[in-house]
Write a protein that holds these residues in place. Structure first.
Motif, mmCIF file in Angstrom:
data_model
loop_
_atom_site.group_PDB
_atom_site.id
_atom_site.type_symbol
_atom_site.label_atom_id
_atom_site.label_comp_id
_atom_site.label_asym_id
_atom_site.label_seq_id
_atom_site.Cartn_x
_atom_site.Cartn_y
_atom_site.Cartn_z
ATOM 1 N N ASP A 49 0.859 -1.182 0.000
ATOM 2 C CA ASP A 49 0.000 0.000 0.000
ATOM 3 C C ASP A 49 0.890 1.224 0.000
ATOM 4 O O ASP A 49 1.948 1.243 0.630
ATOM 5 N N GLY A 50 0.451 2.243 -0.694
ATOM 6 C CA GLY A 50 1.233 3.470 -0.707
ATOM 7 C C GLY A 50 0.462 4.611 -1.325
ATOM 8 O O GLY A 50 -0.569 4.428 -1.962
ATOM 9 N N ALA A 51 0.973 5.786 -1.099
ATOM 10 C CA ALA A 51 0.464 6.993 -1.753
ATOM 11 C C ALA A 51 1.510 7.408 -2.768
ATOM 12 O O ALA A 51 2.706 7.281 -2.532
ATOM 13 N N ILE A 52 1.045 7.881 -3.899
ATOM 14 C CA ILE A 52 1.973 8.314 -4.947
ATOM 15 C C ILE A 52 1.634 9.749 -5.320
ATOM 16 O O ILE A 52 0.465 10.127 -5.370
ATOM 17 N N GLY A 53 2.670 10.526 -5.516
ATOM 18 C CA GLY A 53 2.474 11.922 -5.890
ATOM 19 C C GLY A 53 3.154 12.205 -7.210
ATOM 20 O O GLY A 53 4.201 11.632 -7.531
ATOM 21 N N PHE A 54 2.533 13.079 -7.967
ATOM 22 C CA PHE A 54 3.119 13.549 -9.212
ATOM 23 C C PHE A 54 3.332 15.045 -9.049
ATOM 24 O O PHE A 54 2.384 15.781 -8.759
ATOM 25 N N VAL A 55 4.572 15.498 -9.156
ATOM 26 C CA VAL A 55 4.920 16.906 -8.972
ATOM 27 C C VAL A 55 5.481 17.423 -10.284
ATOM 28 O O VAL A 55 6.530 16.966 -10.744
ATOM 29 N N GLY A 71 11.447 14.614 -17.266
ATOM 30 C CA GLY A 71 11.584 15.998 -17.702
ATOM 31 C C GLY A 71 11.574 16.927 -16.503
ATOM 32 O O GLY A 71 12.443 16.855 -15.648
ATOM 33 N N ASP A 72 10.553 17.763 -16.428
ATOM 34 C CA ASP A 72 10.446 18.708 -15.310
ATOM 35 C C ASP A 72 9.438 18.233 -14.266
ATOM 36 O O ASP A 72 8.853 19.026 -13.545
ATOM 37 N N ALA A 73 9.250 16.939 -14.186
ATOM 38 C CA ALA A 73 8.305 16.361 -13.223
ATOM 39 C C ALA A 73 8.986 15.269 -12.409
ATOM 40 O O ALA A 73 9.976 14.678 -12.832
ATOM 41 N N LEU A 74 8.413 15.021 -11.222
ATOM 42 C CA LEU A 74 8.922 13.974 -10.339
ATOM 43 C C LEU A 74 7.768 13.077 -9.933
ATOM 44 O O LEU A 74 6.658 13.550 -9.721
ATOM 45 N N GLN A 75 8.051 11.801 -9.804
ATOM 46 C CA GLN A 75 7.086 10.846 -9.273
ATOM 47 C C GLN A 75 7.615 10.432 -7.900
ATOM 48 O O GLN A 75 8.782 10.059 -7.761
ATOM 49 N N VAL A 76 6.738 10.539 -6.891
ATOM 50 C CA VAL A 76 7.142 10.333 -5.507
ATOM 51 C C VAL A 76 6.249 9.282 -4.871
ATOM 52 O O VAL A 76 5.048 9.217 -5.172
ATOM 53 N N ILE A 77 6.821 8.474 -3.976
ATOM 54 C CA ILE A 77 6.021 7.458 -3.293
ATOM 55 C C ILE A 77 6.212 7.566 -1.779
ATOM 56 O O ILE A 77 7.295 7.901 -1.308
ATOM 57 N N TRP A 78 5.121 7.329 -1.073
ATOM 58 C CA TRP A 78 5.130 7.207 0.385
ATOM 59 C C TRP A 78 4.622 5.807 0.681
ATOM 60 O O TRP A 78 3.538 5.430 0.234
ATOM 61 N N THR A 99 10.658 -1.371 8.713
ATOM 62 C CA THR A 99 10.114 -0.476 9.738
ATOM 63 C C THR A 99 8.812 -1.003 10.314
ATOM 64 O O THR A 99 8.230 -0.373 11.179
ATOM 65 N N MET A 100 8.350 -2.143 9.828
ATOM 66 C CA MET A 100 7.096 -2.714 10.311
ATOM 67 C C MET A 100 7.334 -3.425 11.644
ATOM 68 O O MET A 100 8.304 -4.157 11.789
ATOM 69 N N PRO A 101 6.435 -3.228 12.612
ATOM 70 C CA PRO A 101 6.553 -3.956 13.879
ATOM 71 C C PRO A 101 6.183 -5.430 13.681
ATOM 72 O O PRO A 101 5.614 -5.799 12.658
ATOM 73 N N MET A 118 1.051 1.881 12.046
ATOM 74 C CA MET A 118 0.162 3.040 12.212
ATOM 75 C C MET A 118 0.111 3.853 10.921
ATOM 76 O O MET A 118 -0.755 4.676 10.747
ATOM 77 N N ARG A 119 1.059 3.622 10.025
ATOM 78 C CA ARG A 119 1.076 4.342 8.748
ATOM 79 C C ARG A 119 0.267 3.550 7.737
ATOM 80 O O ARG A 119 0.786 3.003 6.789
ATOM 81 N N ASN A 120 -1.053 3.494 7.971
ATOM 82 C CA ASN A 120 -1.921 2.810 7.029
ATOM 83 C C ASN A 120 -2.131 3.717 5.816
ATOM 84 O O ASN A 120 -1.582 4.826 5.750
#
Length: 150
Positions: free
Chosen positions: A31-37, A88-95, A101-103, A109-111
């Motif tokens: 699972d993750g969040a992805i950002g496009f900047v 190019g002038d964009a970045l793809q980022v993932i959280w 780091t998982m217990p 807690m980072r669902n």
């Protein structure tokens, strides 16, 4: 930014006793969040620098782009984001949650909603710190962002 490597790749290599380049493709589900900047304004900056400095303007453009992308990456890293791709002038980022780091039991807690909030806080910080940046007179760099999750 040819020398930039995503944190996930660096961490994998650091954890290996004898790191080697991958010999085949691999896949990992998480699972993750992805950002496009996306940054707009570099074309106007290029034209302005060329008009003012001629051929030397391309060297200056490269310096401006690298400095601005470095600032973006610093803010993203401060918010635990990992730049996984430059386009190019964009970045793809993932959280994401990293296995190390998982217990015990695998619950974190980072669902997914927490990861989306983290990505959102990062994007708001980018807008606050780096949107409408003016590297030279009459040129403004603007940020355009989106977040997805799954």
């Amino acid at each position: 930014f040819a020398s930039y490597s995503p944190a996930e790749i660096v961490l994998r290599a650091a954890a290996a006793s004898a790191p080697t380049p991958p010999s085949e493709c691999s896949r990992e589900d998480f699972d993750g969040a992805i950002g496009f900047v996306d940054v707009s304004g570099f074309t106007a900056l290029s034209e302005k620098l060329f008009a003012q400095y001629g051929r030397r303007g391309s060297e200056l453009l490269n310096q401006y782009i690298n400095a601005y992308l470095s600032k973006l990456i610093d803010v993203i890293s401060e918010h635990d984001g990992d730049v996984i791709k430059f386009a190019g002038d964009a970045l793809q980022v993932i959280w994401r949650n990293r296995p190390e780091t998982m217990p015990p039991g695998g619950f974190s807690m980072r669902n997914l909603p927490a990861l989306v909030m983290q990505a959102s806080r990062c994007c708001l910080a980018l807008l606050n710190d780096l949107d409408n940046f003016q590297p030279v007179d009459d040129v403004t760099l603007k940020l355009h962002m989106g977040i997805g999750a799954g």
